[in-house]
Write a protein that holds these residues in place. Structure first.
Motif, PDB file in Angstrom:
ATOM      1  N   THR A   1       0.866  -1.169   0.000  1.00  0.00           N
ATOM      2  CA  THR A   1       0.000   0.000   0.000  1.00  0.00           C
ATOM      3  C   THR A   1       0.911   1.230   0.000  1.00  0.00           C
ATOM      4  O   THR A   1       2.084   1.137   0.407  1.00  0.00           O
ATOM      5  N   LEU A   2       0.393   2.354  -0.443  1.00  0.00           N
ATOM      6  CA  LEU A   2       1.210   3.571  -0.460  1.00  0.00           C
ATOM      7  C   LEU A   2       1.633   3.942   0.957  1.00  0.00           C
ATOM      8  O   LEU A   2       2.778   4.344   1.194  1.00  0.00           O
ATOM      9  N   GLN A   3       0.703   3.781   1.904  1.00  0.00           N
ATOM     10  CA  GLN A   3       1.021   4.111   3.287  1.00  0.00           C
ATOM     11  C   GLN A   3       2.064   3.150   3.851  1.00  0.00           C
ATOM     12  O   GLN A   3       2.963   3.558   4.597  1.00  0.00           O
ATOM     13  N   GLY A   4       1.941   1.856   3.500  1.00  0.00           N
ATOM     14  CA  GLY A   4       2.909   0.868   3.979  1.00  0.00           C
ATOM     15  C   GLY A   4       4.307   1.174   3.485  1.00  0.00           C
ATOM     16  O   GLY A   4       5.284   1.125   4.241  1.00  0.00           O
ATOM     17  N   MET A   5       4.416   1.485   2.184  1.00  0.00           N
ATOM     18  CA  MET A   5       5.718   1.842   1.631  1.00  0.00           C
ATOM     19  C   MET A   5       6.287   3.064   2.340  1.00  0.00           C
ATOM     20  O   MET A   5       7.447   3.082   2.770  1.00  0.00           O
ATOM     21  N   GLY A   6       5.450   4.112   2.502  1.00  0.00           N
ATOM     22  CA  GLY A   6       5.932   5.340   3.121  1.00  0.00           C
ATOM     23  C   GLY A   6       6.394   5.135   4.553  1.00  0.00           C
ATOM     24  O   GLY A   6       7.425   5.685   4.971  1.00  0.00           O
ATOM     25  N   LEU A   7       5.650   4.330   5.314  1.00  0.00           N
ATOM     26  CA  LEU A   7       6.006   4.111   6.710  1.00  0.00           C
ATOM     27  C   LEU A   7       7.298   3.303   6.843  1.00  0.00           C
ATOM     28  O   LEU A   7       8.208   3.681   7.585  1.00  0.00           O
TER      29      LEU A   7
ATOM     30  N   ALA B   1       2.001   8.080  -7.955  1.00  0.00           N
ATOM     31  CA  ALA B   1       1.846   8.498  -6.557  1.00  0.00           C
ATOM     32  C   ALA B   1       3.031   8.033  -5.715  1.00  0.00           C
ATOM     33  O   ALA B   1       3.513   8.763  -4.838  1.00  0.00           O
ATOM     34  N   MET B   2       3.506   6.849  -6.007  1.00  0.00           N
ATOM     35  CA  MET B   2       4.640   6.303  -5.257  1.00  0.00           C
ATOM     36  C   MET B   2       5.902   7.134  -5.480  1.00  0.00           C
ATOM     37  O   MET B   2       6.636   7.465  -4.539  1.00  0.00           O
ATOM     38  N   GLN B   3       6.120   7.535  -6.726  1.00  0.00           N
ATOM     39  CA  GLN B   3       7.312   8.331  -7.008  1.00  0.00           C
ATOM     40  C   GLN B   3       7.178   9.752  -6.474  1.00  0.00           C
ATOM     41  O   GLN B   3       8.181  10.396  -6.133  1.00  0.00           O
ATOM     42  N   ARG B   4       5.946  10.253  -6.344  1.00  0.00           N
ATOM     43  CA  ARG B   4       5.748  11.528  -5.645  1.00  0.00           C
ATOM     44  C   ARG B   4       6.228  11.403  -4.194  1.00  0.00           C
ATOM     45  O   ARG B   4       6.818  12.338  -3.642  1.00  0.00           O
ATOM     46  N   GLU B   5       5.946  10.246  -3.582  1.00  0.00           N
ATOM     47  CA  GLU B   5       6.375  10.032  -2.201  1.00  0.00           C
ATOM     48  C   GLU B   5       7.900   9.986  -2.105  1.00  0.00           C
ATOM     49  O   GLU B   5       8.485  10.505  -1.145  1.00  0.00           O
ATOM     50  N   PHE B   6       8.550   9.356  -3.095  1.00  0.00           N
ATOM     51  CA  PHE B   6      10.015   9.349  -3.101  1.00  0.00           C
ATOM     52  C   PHE B   6      10.545  10.786  -3.107  1.00  0.00           C
ATOM     53  O   PHE B   6      11.445  11.137  -2.350  1.00  0.00           O
TER      54      PHE B   6
ATOM     55  N   LEU C   1      -6.091  10.258  -4.634  1.00  0.00           N
ATOM     56  CA  LEU C   1      -6.239  11.599  -4.067  1.00  0.00           C
ATOM     57  C   LEU C   1      -4.965  12.418  -4.281  1.00  0.00           C
ATOM     58  O   LEU C   1      -5.022  13.582  -4.694  1.00  0.00           O
ATOM     59  N   LYS C   2      -3.817  11.827  -4.016  1.00  0.00           N
ATOM     60  CA  LYS C   2      -2.563  12.576  -4.139  1.00  0.00           C
ATOM     61  C   LYS C   2      -2.256  12.914  -5.592  1.00  0.00           C
ATOM     62  O   LYS C   2      -1.683  13.969  -5.884  1.00  0.00           O
ATOM     63  N   ASN C   3      -2.631  12.020  -6.511  1.00  0.00           N
ATOM     64  CA  ASN C   3      -2.410  12.312  -7.934  1.00  0.00           C
ATOM     65  C   ASN C   3      -3.300  13.460  -8.419  1.00  0.00           C
ATOM     66  O   ASN C   3      -2.870  14.315  -9.192  1.00  0.00           O
TER      67      ASN C   3
ATOM     68  N   GLY D   1      -6.019  22.008  -4.726  1.00  0.00           N
ATOM     69  CA  GLY D   1      -5.122  21.292  -5.628  1.00  0.00           C
ATOM     70  C   GLY D   1      -3.843  20.815  -4.979  1.00  0.00           C
ATOM     71  O   GLY D   1      -3.028  20.137  -5.621  1.00  0.00           O
ATOM     72  N   HIS D   2      -3.630  21.114  -3.698  1.00  0.00           N
ATOM     73  CA  HIS D   2      -2.418  20.698  -2.994  1.00  0.00           C
ATOM     74  C   HIS D   2      -2.410  19.174  -2.861  1.00  0.00           C
ATOM     75  O   HIS D   2      -3.473  18.538  -2.855  1.00  0.00           O
ATOM     76  N   ASP D   3      -1.219  18.563  -2.727  1.00  0.00           N
ATOM     77  CA  ASP D   3      -1.152  17.097  -2.714  1.00  0.00           C
ATOM     78  C   ASP D   3      -0.548  16.521  -1.434  1.00  0.00           C
ATOM     79  O   ASP D   3      -0.052  15.398  -1.414  1.00  0.00           O
ATOM     80  N   THR D   4      -0.592  17.267  -0.333  1.00  0.00           N
ATOM     81  CA  THR D   4      -0.095  16.763   0.943  1.00  0.00           C
ATOM     82  C   THR D   4      -1.226  16.766   1.963  1.00  0.00           C
ATOM     83  O   THR D   4      -1.889  17.787   2.157  1.00  0.00           O
ATOM     84  N   PHE D   5      -1.444  15.591   2.595  1.00  0.00           N
ATOM     85  CA  PHE D   5      -2.578  15.420   3.498  1.00  0.00           C
ATOM     86  C   PHE D   5      -2.145  14.714   4.768  1.00  0.00           C
ATOM     87  O   PHE D   5      -1.110  14.040   4.798  1.00  0.00           O
ATOM     88  N   GLU D   6      -2.954  14.836   5.815  1.00  0.00           N
ATOM     89  CA  GLU D   6      -2.777  14.032   7.014  1.00  0.00           C
ATOM     90  C   GLU D   6      -4.102  13.349   7.337  1.00  0.00           C
ATOM     91  O   GLU D   6      -5.165  13.929   7.138  1.00  0.00           O
ATOM     92  N   MET D   7      -4.017  12.099   7.803  1.00  0.00           N
ATOM     93  CA  MET D   7      -5.241  11.395   8.156  1.00  0.00           C
ATOM     94  C   MET D   7      -5.697  11.847   9.539  1.00  0.00           C
ATOM     95  O   MET D   7      -4.911  11.861  10.486  1.00  0.00           O
ATOM     96  N   VAL D   8      -6.986  12.203   9.650  1.00  0.00           N
ATOM     97  CA  VAL D   8      -7.510  12.694  10.928  1.00  0.00           C
ATOM     98  C   VAL D   8      -8.572  11.765  11.517  1.00  0.00           C
ATOM     99  O   VAL D   8      -8.939  11.914  12.688  1.00  0.00           O
ATOM    100  N   ALA D   9      -9.083  10.815  10.722  1.00  0.00           N
ATOM    101  CA  ALA D   9     -10.084   9.878  11.244  1.00  0.00           C
ATOM    102  C   ALA D   9     -10.101   8.625  10.378  1.00  0.00           C
ATOM    103  O   ALA D   9      -9.762   8.665   9.191  1.00  0.00           O
ATOM    104  N   LYS D  10     -10.484   7.513  11.018  1.00  0.00           N
ATOM    105  CA  LYS D  10     -10.558   6.235  10.299  1.00  0.00           C
ATOM    106  C   LYS D  10     -11.748   5.453  10.827  1.00  0.00           C
ATOM    107  O   LYS D  10     -11.945   5.345  12.037  1.00  0.00           O
ATOM    108  N   LYS D  11     -12.567   4.929   9.923  1.00  0.00           N
ATOM    109  CA  LYS D  11     -13.766   4.187  10.317  1.00  0.00           C
ATOM    110  C   LYS D  11     -13.780   2.849   9.585  1.00  0.00           C
ATOM    111  O   LYS D  11     -13.670   2.797   8.369  1.00  0.00           O
TER     112      LYS D  11
END
Length: 400
Positions: free
Chosen positions: A239-245, A276-281, A366-368, A375-385
């Motif tokens: 997952t994108l989050q898994g790779m980033g972490l 999206a992955m290369q944006r994270e790089f 979302l990031k793409n 139009g910004h591409d940086t986010f933080e997660m604030v809730a999960k259900k």
């Protein structure tokens, strides 16, 4: 040795960092009589730059121009004493660089690995574990050797259900058959006690230089592991989050230097996901120095056609982890597929829903596309259900 490298670095001021100077010096040690042109090719440097480094190392007394370039007696002694190359089986080393020869050269080691990997614990699909083949595990260790970050280095495995640490240890024993090699160290971080216990048992029985640490990577990296390592391996959740972490935790553990390699195994994905992955790089200040499609083979991983790719990333002056603190986002494939998550734009604070019944199916989408507000591409997660499959027609944005 450090004096030789530091002197050459001071006088050349390379953007590539000191790693490439050490690599050039090792090429002269391993291939006495090498030409300047070949040095440039092996280090991926322009010929004038390779020639400039060579001249500085000659001035420092580490190299001599004599029927090509070779180490002086002092240079040779320093490499063997300080970089850990004393006792190296040079013939085997060169065989391992040949893709057509290494399997035959390490057949006995591969036999040992096949037995050890057949006895490893069963995979836990809840945390996206999968079993790579013994050949793949050993290929990763050889790739580390080819990048000059095996011998005499501190190596980290961020997750190790593939027993790469064991492959590295067994490879070192073959490269230094007389024993006495004590300057290479491998550490393993993993959440799964079963694998840590198994790796620790193998290390003690076979005298391998491995230490194991239990860590849930969603928690911050312990301070005593920061800035310690020369490279790391990781095969994170796909997952994108898994790779980033996983990459972030490894980056925290690396020394603060340019040009350090990161060995990242990851599934072949769609162009949108890879974008999206290369944006994270880029966001983490990393460059892609190499990519090997279908490098990794797995047992029974039908969802990825039993294969994944290998990236070699490199650190830069701008490198910084994306997740330095506690991680609260969805991490594993099951979480990503069964949750509705609220992300807040760091630019305009607009909330966007991602996942089941969300505005975007995935975080990479979302990031793409960027924030729907600015139009910004940086986010933080604030809730999960969590959303059960039978009730995924109901949207609930309540934060947990």
């Amino acid at each position: 040795m450090k004096t030789y490298i530091e002197q050459a670095s001071r006088n050349t001021r390379l953007q590539e960092g000191t790693q490439v100077i050490e690599q050039l010096l090792l090429e002269c040690y391993l291939n006495p009589g090498i030409s300047t042109k070949e040095l440039a090719r092996k280090t991926l440097l322009p010929t004038p730059v390779a020639a400039a480094i060579k001249r500085e190392l000659i001035k420092a007394g580490a190299l001599v121009q004599e029927r090509g370039v070779r180490c002086t007696t002092d240079g040779l002694a320093s490499i063997e004493r300080e970089l850990g190359y004393r006792g190296l089986n040079h013939s085997l080393y060169h065989e391992l660089l040949d893709e057509t020869k290494w399997i035959e050269s390490l057949k006995d080691t591969l036999d040992i690995l096949e037995e050890l990997l057949s006895l490893r614990p069963s995979v836990d699909v809840q945390i996206d574990q999968s079993k790579c083949t013994p050949e793949t595990s050993l290929r990763r260790a050889i790739l580390c050797l080819k990048q000059h970050v095996l011998i005499g280095k501190k190596i980290l495995c961020v997750g190790d259900d593939d027993l790469v640490s064991v492959s590295i240890g067994l490879l070192l024993q073959r490269l230094f058959p007389d024993g006495g090699h004590t300057v290479t160290h491998v550490d393993v971080l993993d959440i799964d006690e079963r694998f840590l216990t198994y790796i620790d048992t193998i290390a003690k029985e076979r005298g391998l230089p491995i230490r194991c640490h239990r860590l849930d990577l969603r928690e911050p990296l312990p301070e005593n592991l920061h800035g310690q390592y020369d490279c790391f391996f990781t095969d994170p959740p796909y997952t994108l989050q898994g790779m980033g972490l996983f990459v972030s935790r490894g980056m925290q553990a690396l020394k603060r230097e340019r040009g350090l390699p990161i060995f990242l195994s990851f599934a072949h994905k769609s162009p949108a996901f890879m974008l999206a992955m290369q944006r994270e790089f880029v966001r983490m200040g990393l460059t892609v120095s190499a990519n090997f499609p279908q490098f990794n083979a797995y047992e029974g991983a039908e969802m990825i056609a039993n294969r994944s790719q290998m990236f070699i990333l490199q650190t830069t002056d701008q490198s910084k982890p994306e997740y330095p603190e506690v991680f609260t986002d969805a991490l594993y494939t099951g979480e990503v597929k069964q949750t509705l998550r609220t992300y807040r734009c760091k630019q305009c604070s607009r909330d966007v829903y991602v996942g089941i019944n969300g505005e975007f199916a995935t975080i990479e989408q979302l990031k793409n596309e960027g924030c729907t507000g600015c139009g910004h591409d940086t986010f933080e997660m604030v809730a999960k259900k969590w959303v059960s499959p039978e009730r995924n027609d109901k949207r609930d944005h309540t934060a947990n």
